[in-house]
Design a protein around this motif. Structure first.
Motif, PDB file in Angstrom:
ATOM      1  N   HIS A   1       0.839  -1.185   0.000  1.00 56.81           N
ATOM      2  CA  HIS A   1       0.000   0.000   0.000  1.00 56.81           C
ATOM      3  C   HIS A   1       0.877   1.238   0.000  1.00 56.81           C
ATOM      4  O   HIS A   1       1.970   1.238   0.544  1.00 56.81           O
ATOM      5  CB  HIS A   1      -0.825  -0.012   1.289  1.00 56.81           C
ATOM      6  CG  HIS A   1      -2.294   0.080   1.072  1.00 56.81           C
ATOM      7  ND1 HIS A   1      -2.918   1.260   0.833  1.00 56.81           N
ATOM      8  CD2 HIS A   1      -3.257  -0.859   1.079  1.00 56.81           C
ATOM      9  CE1 HIS A   1      -4.205   1.053   0.700  1.00 56.81           C
ATOM     10  NE2 HIS A   1      -4.448  -0.245   0.838  1.00 56.81           N
ATOM     11  N   SER A   4      11.117   4.059  10.965  1.00 58.32           N
ATOM     12  CA  SER A   4      11.218   5.252  10.126  1.00 58.32           C
ATOM     13  C   SER A   4      10.364   5.018   8.874  1.00 58.32           C
ATOM     14  O   SER A   4       9.928   3.907   8.590  1.00 58.32           O
ATOM     15  CB  SER A   4      12.667   5.504   9.747  1.00 58.32           C
ATOM     16  OG  SER A   4      13.049   4.665   8.678  1.00 58.32           O
ATOM     17  N   GLY A   5      10.127   6.110   8.132  1.00 59.19           N
ATOM     18  CA  GLY A   5       9.281   6.009   6.946  1.00 59.19           C
ATOM     19  C   GLY A   5       9.762   4.942   5.980  1.00 59.19           C
ATOM     20  O   GLY A   5       8.983   4.121   5.493  1.00 59.19           O
ATOM     21  N   GLY A   6      11.041   4.940   5.740  1.00 54.33           N
ATOM     22  CA  GLY A   6      11.589   3.973   4.798  1.00 54.33           C
ATOM     23  C   GLY A   6      11.512   2.553   5.332  1.00 54.33           C
ATOM     24  O   GLY A   6      11.269   1.598   4.587  1.00 54.33           O
ATOM     25  N   GLU A   7      11.716   2.424   6.632  1.00 51.65           N
ATOM     26  CA  GLU A   7      11.634   1.099   7.241  1.00 51.65           C
ATOM     27  C   GLU A   7      10.219   0.538   7.110  1.00 51.65           C
ATOM     28  O   GLU A   7      10.020  -0.657   6.876  1.00 51.65           O
ATOM     29  CB  GLU A   7      12.061   1.174   8.711  1.00 51.65           C
ATOM     30  CG  GLU A   7      13.569   1.341   8.891  1.00 51.65           C
ATOM     31  CD  GLU A   7      13.973   1.721  10.310  1.00 51.65           C
ATOM     32  OE1 GLU A   7      15.173   1.632  10.614  1.00 51.65           O
ATOM     33  OE2 GLU A   7      13.109   2.122  11.109  1.00 51.65           O
ATOM     34  N   ARG A  12       9.715  -0.779   3.634  1.00 52.29           N
ATOM     35  CA  ARG A  12      10.387  -2.068   3.418  1.00 52.29           C
ATOM     36  C   ARG A  12       9.630  -3.179   4.133  1.00 52.29           C
ATOM     37  O   ARG A  12       9.501  -4.294   3.622  1.00 52.29           O
ATOM     38  CB  ARG A  12      11.832  -1.978   3.918  1.00 52.29           C
ATOM     39  CG  ARG A  12      12.670  -1.092   3.009  1.00 52.29           C
ATOM     40  CD  ARG A  12      14.064  -0.935   3.533  1.00 52.29           C
ATOM     41  NE  ARG A  12      14.201   0.196   4.439  1.00 52.29           N
ATOM     42  CZ  ARG A  12      15.119   0.276   5.386  1.00 52.29           C
ATOM     43  NH1 ARG A  12      15.968  -0.729   5.581  1.00 52.29           N
ATOM     44  NH2 ARG A  12      15.198   1.340   6.156  1.00 52.29           N
ATOM     45  N   ARG A  42       5.984  -7.904   4.052  1.00 51.96           N
ATOM     46  CA  ARG A  42       4.688  -8.504   4.359  1.00 51.96           C
ATOM     47  C   ARG A  42       3.995  -8.967   3.084  1.00 51.96           C
ATOM     48  O   ARG A  42       3.339 -10.010   3.050  1.00 51.96           O
ATOM     49  CB  ARG A  42       3.807  -7.495   5.103  1.00 51.96           C
ATOM     50  CG  ARG A  42       2.478  -8.070   5.537  1.00 51.96           C
ATOM     51  CD  ARG A  42       1.644  -7.056   6.286  1.00 51.96           C
ATOM     52  NE  ARG A  42       1.257  -5.951   5.424  1.00 51.96           N
ATOM     53  CZ  ARG A  42       0.638  -4.856   5.855  1.00 51.96           C
ATOM     54  NH1 ARG A  42       0.366  -4.705   7.147  1.00 51.96           N
ATOM     55  NH2 ARG A  42       0.305  -3.905   5.024  1.00 51.96           N
ATOM     56  N   GLU A  55       4.323   2.763  -5.073  1.00 49.16           N
ATOM     57  CA  GLU A  55       5.373   3.678  -4.613  1.00 49.16           C
ATOM     58  C   GLU A  55       6.226   3.036  -3.504  1.00 49.16           C
ATOM     59  O   GLU A  55       6.383   3.602  -2.426  1.00 49.16           O
ATOM     60  CB  GLU A  55       4.696   4.940  -4.070  1.00 49.16           C
ATOM     61  CG  GLU A  55       5.544   6.168  -4.147  1.00 49.16           C
ATOM     62  CD  GLU A  55       5.520   6.754  -5.561  1.00 49.16           C
ATOM     63  OE1 GLU A  55       6.615   6.862  -6.121  1.00 49.16           O
ATOM     64  OE2 GLU A  55       4.435   7.083  -6.067  1.00 49.16           O
ATOM     65  N   GLY A  64       9.367   5.281  -2.297  1.00 51.33           N
ATOM     66  CA  GLY A  64       9.214   6.732  -2.127  1.00 51.33           C
ATOM     67  C   GLY A  64       9.995   7.285  -0.960  1.00 51.33           C
ATOM     68  O   GLY A  64      10.345   8.460  -0.935  1.00 51.33           O
ATOM     69  N   ASN A  65      10.274   6.452   0.047  1.00 51.09           N
ATOM     70  CA  ASN A  65      10.936   6.965   1.235  1.00 51.09           C
ATOM     71  C   ASN A  65      12.272   6.301   1.533  1.00 51.09           C
ATOM     72  O   ASN A  65      12.754   6.392   2.648  1.00 51.09           O
ATOM     73  CB  ASN A  65      10.017   6.799   2.448  1.00 51.09           C
ATOM     74  CG  ASN A  65       8.928   7.847   2.480  1.00 51.09           C
ATOM     75  OD1 ASN A  65       9.197   9.031   2.364  1.00 51.09           O
ATOM     76  ND2 ASN A  65       7.688   7.410   2.604  1.00 51.09           N
ATOM     77  N   VAL A  66      12.831   5.606   0.521  1.00 48.79           N
ATOM     78  CA  VAL A  66      14.119   4.982   0.812  1.00 48.79           C
ATOM     79  C   VAL A  66      15.194   5.557  -0.107  1.00 48.79           C
ATOM     80  O   VAL A  66      14.906   6.119  -1.163  1.00 48.79           O
ATOM     81  CB  VAL A  66      14.067   3.439   0.660  1.00 48.79           C
ATOM     82  CG1 VAL A  66      13.115   2.849   1.680  1.00 48.79           C
ATOM     83  CG2 VAL A  66      13.673   3.046  -0.735  1.00 48.79           C
ATOM     84  N   ASP A  67      16.418   5.418   0.339  1.00 47.92           N
ATOM     85  CA  ASP A  67      17.516   5.978  -0.428  1.00 47.92           C
ATOM     86  C   ASP A  67      17.789   5.136  -1.674  1.00 47.92           C
ATOM     87  O   ASP A  67      17.257   4.044  -1.836  1.00 47.92           O
ATOM     88  CB  ASP A  67      18.768   6.076   0.460  1.00 47.92           C
ATOM     89  CG  ASP A  67      19.027   4.787   1.201  1.00 47.92           C
ATOM     90  OD1 ASP A  67      20.050   4.145   0.935  1.00 47.92           O
ATOM     91  OD2 ASP A  67      18.181   4.401   2.061  1.00 47.92           O
TER      92      ASP A  67
END
Ligand SMILES: Nc1ncnc2c1ncn2[C@@H]1O[C@H](COP(=O)(O)OP(=O)(O)OP(=O)(O)O)[C@@H](O)[C@H]1O
Ligand SMILES: Nc1ncnc2c1ncn2[C@@H]1O[C@H](COP(=O)(O)OP(=O)(O)OP(=O)(O)O)[C@@H](O)[C@H]1O
Ligand SMILES: [Mg+2]
Ligand SMILES: [Mg+2]
Lengths: 225, 297, 297, 225
Positions: free
Chosen positions: A84, A138-141, A144, A149, A162, A165-168
C-alpha cells in the motif's frame, strides 16, 4: 493472472479511469507512472478488488471478480502481494508478527516459515528491528516492512504502490533487485512509481513495460523515458 | 451457547490481532460488572417482595377466627358443631377452641389481666388455621348460620389486604428494575462493542488486505468481548451476592417482614446473569463486527 | 459551575476539531440517560420509604391508649386525673375518654355487638394523640402510678416497630442503590471519555503539531462530553420523572402505605441529576484529556 | 533561528544522533540526506521540539528550549511550518479546514486568510479538492496538502520531511520553487529528502547546503552529489 478489460471507474461520479485494458500475465513486469492524482493507486485497488469497477470486467486467476464472494476475495488476496502507498500495520504487534500476518490470517503456522521471515527481513535491511512496533519505524523502514509482508506468502502477483518513495537510492536498487528476482521466478510484478531513475535502472535488468496513466487512459511509454 | 463455548477454546493467533484497547476493555468489563451488581440486587428485591407478599397473603388468609356467642347451655354444642364443620371444610388445616387462659390473654389489652373471664358472657373463640389453598369463607358462613347460629366468622382480610397489595407493587417494581437493568446492560455492551469496532477500523482493513476472512476477524473481536462481558458480569454478580449475603438478616423468627436476600434455590438465579451478559456480548459484537466488515472491501 | 457555563457559549472552531465519534457519543448519552433513569427511581424509592418509615413511625407513636380499671366510685376521678396528667404532658396533642358506644365497637370482634357494656367491669379507655415530638412514656407511667393507680399506658410500640425498621431498611437500600448508581454513572462517563480520547490520540497529535495549546484541545473534548452527559442525563431524568408520575398512586386516603413517587419539593431533587452528570463529565474529561495530552510532546 | 549544539539523542538508549551541531539561520536553505533509518526524521523532530535531546542544547528564536513550557512549545510551532513524513490530518474535516487548522489553533479567523488559502491551494495544485476529506486524497495530494498546511501561518522556519516522496517530477519542481521563493523572503528552509535530482535542481536556484547524516553525525556534502 489478473485481467482488466474495458474497466471504468470514478469516485462520486467523477470519471477517473476510462475503458482501460490491462493484463498481468505470469512473468510480466510493469511499471505504472503518471502525475500525482492520475489514478495509479485507484488502478491498483481495482486489481486487488478493493474497488469494484463502474463498467467493464476484472478477472483474477481465471475467475470473474463478480463471482467471488467476500471469502473468495480474501482467498484471492493471499495470492496477490500488495504494498500500500500509506503502508498500514497493526500498531500493537511487533514487526515480526506484522510481517507474518498473512500467514496467521490464512491459518498457517508461523514457526514453519521462520526461516523465510528472517531471510526476508534481512533482505529488506530490517533484521535488527523484528521486535520494534510499527510506530517506532522510520518512513523507509515501514515501506520495506510493507514489501516484506506482501512477499511472505510468496504470491503470484505483486502490486507495489510507490514502494521506494521513502528509501535511499541504494536501498531502492536492493528492493528492485528482489522484485526482479521474483519476476524471474514467474511472478507478475506491477510497480506504481514516480521514480524515473528506478524505471531506467529496471529496464536494464528485465523486460519491463512502462505504462503511463493520463487523463484516465493507459498508454505504453517508449524510449522517451 | 455452543458457539460461545467454542470461543473459550480460543485461537491465540486470531486473538492477538485485536489491539488491547485499554479503555473500551475496562469500560466493557466495568459496565458488565456494575449492571450485574445492580441486577442481582433488583433480583433480590423482587424475590424478597414476592416472598413478602406471599407471607402476608398467607397470614391474611390464615388469620381467621370464629366467635360463638350463645347461651351457656348451647355453647358447648355449638362449639362442637363449629369444629365439626371446620373439619369437613376443605382448605382448613386445623381448628381449635381457645382455652380460658388464652382468651384472657387476648382480652388483657382491653380489660387488664385481672378479668374474671369465667363470670362474663364472653363468646368462645375458635382459631382457624388454613392450609395453602385457603377455604371458602362464604360456604362456611352459610353452614354456620344453619348449624351454629351463634357463630360468626371473621377472616380479618380487610386489615392486611393493603399490605399485600404494597408487597405486590414492590415486587413489580423490582421486576421492572431488573428488566430495565438487563436492557441497559445489553445496550451498553452493544455500544461499547460498537465503539471498539469503530476504533479498530484500520485493524480490520489491514487484516482484509492480507487476505483474512471475515469470520477470522470477527471471531477475534467477538471472543474478546464475550469473555470481557462474561468476566465483568461474573465479578459483579459475585460481589453483589456477597453483599446480599452479608446484609443483616431481618427475619428473626416469626417477624412480620422478610429480609432482602435469596433463599434456597433462589441463590442459583443470579448465576444466570454472567452467561446472559456473555450471550448478549456475543451477539452484539458479532452483529456489529459483521456490519463493520461489510463496509471494508 | 462557572467553567461549565462558559462551555455552553462554545467556540465553534475549537468544537469542530473533534471528530463526531458516533459510538462513543451514543454510549455516553445512553449511559448518562440510563443511569439518570435508574437514579431517579432509586431516589423515588428512598424518598418513598423515608416517608413510609416516617408515617409508620408516627402511627406507632400516636397509637397510645390508657386503660383505667378502677372500682366504679373512683373511676370518674381517675379518668379526670389521667386527662389532667396528659394535658400537662408535653408532646401530647389531645386526649379523650372513649364513650360507651366506642368501647362497645372496639370490643365487638370479641364479644359480638350485643355486649352489655354498662353491666361489665370494663375498664375506661383513654385515647392519646401525640404531636410530632412524641411524649415521654416513662414519665407518664410514673405520674400515673402516683395519681391514678388504676391506669395502665399501652403505647403499642411493640407491634409496629418491625414495620418501621423494615421501612428504614428499605430506605437505606434505596440510598445505597442511589449512591451506587451515581458512582457507576461517574465511572462509566469517565471510561467513555477515556475511550474517546484514546481513539483520538491522532487528532490531538495533529493539533499539537500545528501549534494548538493544550487548553484549546482539551476544551473541545470537554465541551462535547459535558454536553452529551448533561443531555443524556436530562433525557433520562425527564423520562424517569414521567414514569414515576405515571405510576398509579397507592396512597388512597388513610392507607397504611405510601406510593412510590415524589411530593412537593421532592420533585426538585431529581433535577439535580443532569447537572451532576454534566459536572462529573466535565471533570472526568478534563482530567483524562490533560493526562492524554501530557503524553503528546 | 533554531540552533542545536552538542545534541545527542537515542531511542530506548540506542544512540542514534551524537553530538550534533546545526543552526538554521534566517534565509538559509538546507537539504538533509542520509540512508533510510539514519535519523533524519528524528533530527527534524528535535528541531520542532517533539523530542527532547538526551544531551546538548536546543534554542529556538533565541530562547533555550528547556525554558519553554507546553504552551511555549505550541507558540513556537506556530512559527515553524512542519511537513511530517507520514502526513496526518483530521480525517473528518475537509481539506480546506485542515489547511486552515493552524489558523484555527492560533485563534485567527479563517475568513481573513481566505485569499492566502486559495492561493496556496492553487500553487500546490489542489484548488479543485478543497472540499475533499483527507482519506479521499491520493498520496501525492496529501503531501502537497501537508505542505500547504505548513505554510499557511507564513512561518519563519520550514521543516519538510520527504515532501516530494509521492509526487511526480514536475510537481516536485513546482513545490521546490515555492520553497525557494519563501527562502528568498528570508525564511529558513530544511528539507529531508532522498531525491538527489531534487537537490541538484535546487542547487541551481539557491545557495543550498547539503547535510548528510550518517552514523549519528552530520557532514556537509560537497560537489560529490
Ligand atoms: N476515496 C476517494 N474518494 C474520492 N476521491 C478519491 C478517493 N480516492 C482517491 N480519490 C481521488 O482520485 C484521484 C486519483 O487518486 P489516486 O490515489 O488513484 O491517485 P494516484 O495516481 O495514486 O496519485 P499519487 O501519485 O499522488 O499517489 C485523486 O484526485 C484523488 O483525490
Ligand atoms: N519511536 C521510536 N522508538 C524507537 N525507535 C525509533 C522510533 N522512531 C524511530 N526509531 C528508529 O530510529 C531510527 C531513525 O529513525 P528516523 O525516522 O529518524 O529515520 P529516517 O532517517 O527519517 O529514515 P527514513 O529515511 O526511512 O525516513 C530508525 O532505525 C528507527 O527504527
Ligand atoms: Mg497513489
Ligand atoms: Mg524519516
Amino acid at each position: 493472472m489478473i485481467e482488466l478489460s474495458g474497466v471504468s471507474y470514478g469516485y462520486d461520479g467523477r470519471p477517473l479511469i476510462q475503458d482501460l485494458d490491462l493484463a498481468l500475465a505470469p512473468g510480466s513486469f510493469h511499471f505504472l507512472t503518471g502525475p500525482s492524482g492520475a489514478g495509479k493507486t485507484t488502478l491498483l485497488k481495482l486489481c486487488y478488488l478493493e474497488l469494484t469497477p463502474d463498467k467493464g470486467q476484472i478477472s483474477a486467476f481465471g475467475k470473474p471478480a463478480k463471482q467471488l464472494g467476500r471469502d473468495g476475495i480474501a482467498q484471492l488476496r493471499r495470492r496477490v502481494g500488495v504494498v500500500h502507498q500509506d503502508c498500514r500495520f497493526l500498531d500493537h504487534l511487533p514487526l515480526l508478527d506484522n510481517i507474518a500476518l498473512p500467514l496467521a490470517a490464512s491459518g498457517q503456522p508461523i514457526e514453519a516459515h521462520a526461516a523465510d521471515i528472517s531471510a526476508l527481513l534481512e533482505w529488506v535491511g530490517l533484521d535488527g528491528r523484528a521486535d520494534a512496533l510499527p510506530p517506532q519505524l522510520s518512513g523507509g523502514e515501514r515501506q520495506r516492512a510493507a514489501l516484506a509482508r506482501a512477499l511472505i506468502l510468496s504470491p503470484d502477483v505483486i502490486l507495489a504502490d510507490e514502494p521506494t518513495g521513502n528509501v535511499d537510492w541504494e536501498m531502492s536498487l536492493r528492493l528492485l533487485s528482489l522484485l526482479v528476482e521474483l519476476n524471474r521466478m514467474g511472478k507478475a510484478v506491477l510497480i506504481a512509481t514516480h521514480d524515473l531513475n528506478l524505471i531506467r535502472q529496471a529496464k536494464s535488468q528485465v523486460q519491463a513495460r512502462v505504462l503511463r496513466l493520463r487523463a484516465g487512459r493507459l498508454d505504453v511509454a517508449g524510449a522517451d523515458l | 451457547m455452543v458457539p460461545i463455548l467454542g470461543l473459550l477454546r480460543g485461537d491465540t493467533s486470531a486473538d492477538r490481532v485485536v489491539p488491547p484497547t485499554g479503555f473500551t476493555a475496562r469500560l466493557t468489563v466495568f459496565t458488565a460488572a456494575a449492571m450485574a451488581f445492580l441486577a442481582v440486587f433488583a433480583l433480590a428485591l423482587s424475590l424478597a417482595t414476592a416472598r413478602l407478599a406471599d407471607r402476608w397473603g398467607t397470614a391474611l388468609a390464615q388469620g381467621a377466627t370464629i366467635r360463638i356467642s350463645a347461651p351457656a347451655e348451647q355453647r358447648a354444642a355449638q362449639t362442637e358443631a363449629v369444629l365439626r364443620i371446620l373439619r369437613e371444610t376443605p382448605g382448613v388445616a386445623s381448628a381449635r377452641a381457645l382455652g380460658e387462659d388464652e382468651q384472657r390473654a387476648l382480652l388483657a389489652p382491653w380489660f387488664g389481666p385481672d378479668l374474671p373471664v369465667e363470670t362474663l358472657p364472653i363468646p368462645q373463640l375458635v382459631e382457624v388455621v388454613e392450609d395453602g389453598r385457603g377455604f371458602d369463607a362464604q360456604g362456611v358462613r352459610l353452614r354456620l348460620r344453619a348449624e351454629a347460629p351463634g357463630a360468626v366468622l371473621d377472616d380479618h382480610s380487610r386489615w392486611r389486604r393493603p399490605l399485600v397489595r404494597a408487597a405486590d407493587r414492590l415486587n413489580l417494581l423490582g421486576l421492572g428494575a431488573l428488566t430495565l437493568i438487563v436492557l441497559t446492560m445489553a445496550a451498553m455492551i452493544t455500544l461499547a462493542a460498537g465503539a471498539a469496532l469503530a476504533a479498530n477500523r484500520q485493524v480490520m482493513a489491514v487484516l482484509r488486505l492480507v487476505g483474512a476472512r471475515d469470520t477470522y476477524i470477527a471471531r477475534a473481536f467477538v471472543r474478546r468481548f464475550t469473555l470481557r462481558a462474561g468476566l465483568g458480569a461474573a465479578v459483579g454478580t459475585a460481589l453483589s451476592m456477597g453483599a446480599v449475603a452479608a446484609l443483616p438478616r431481618m427475619d428473626a423468627a416469626g417477624s412480620f417482614l422478610t429480609g432482602l436476600g435469596f433463599s434456597g434455590a433462589g441463590w442459583l438465579l443470579p448465576l444466570l446473569i454472567p452467561p446472559l451478559a456473555a450471550l448478549i456480548a456475543f451477539w452484539a459484537t458479532r452483529y456489529a463486527a459483521m456490519k463493520a466488515l461489510k463496509e471494508i472491501p
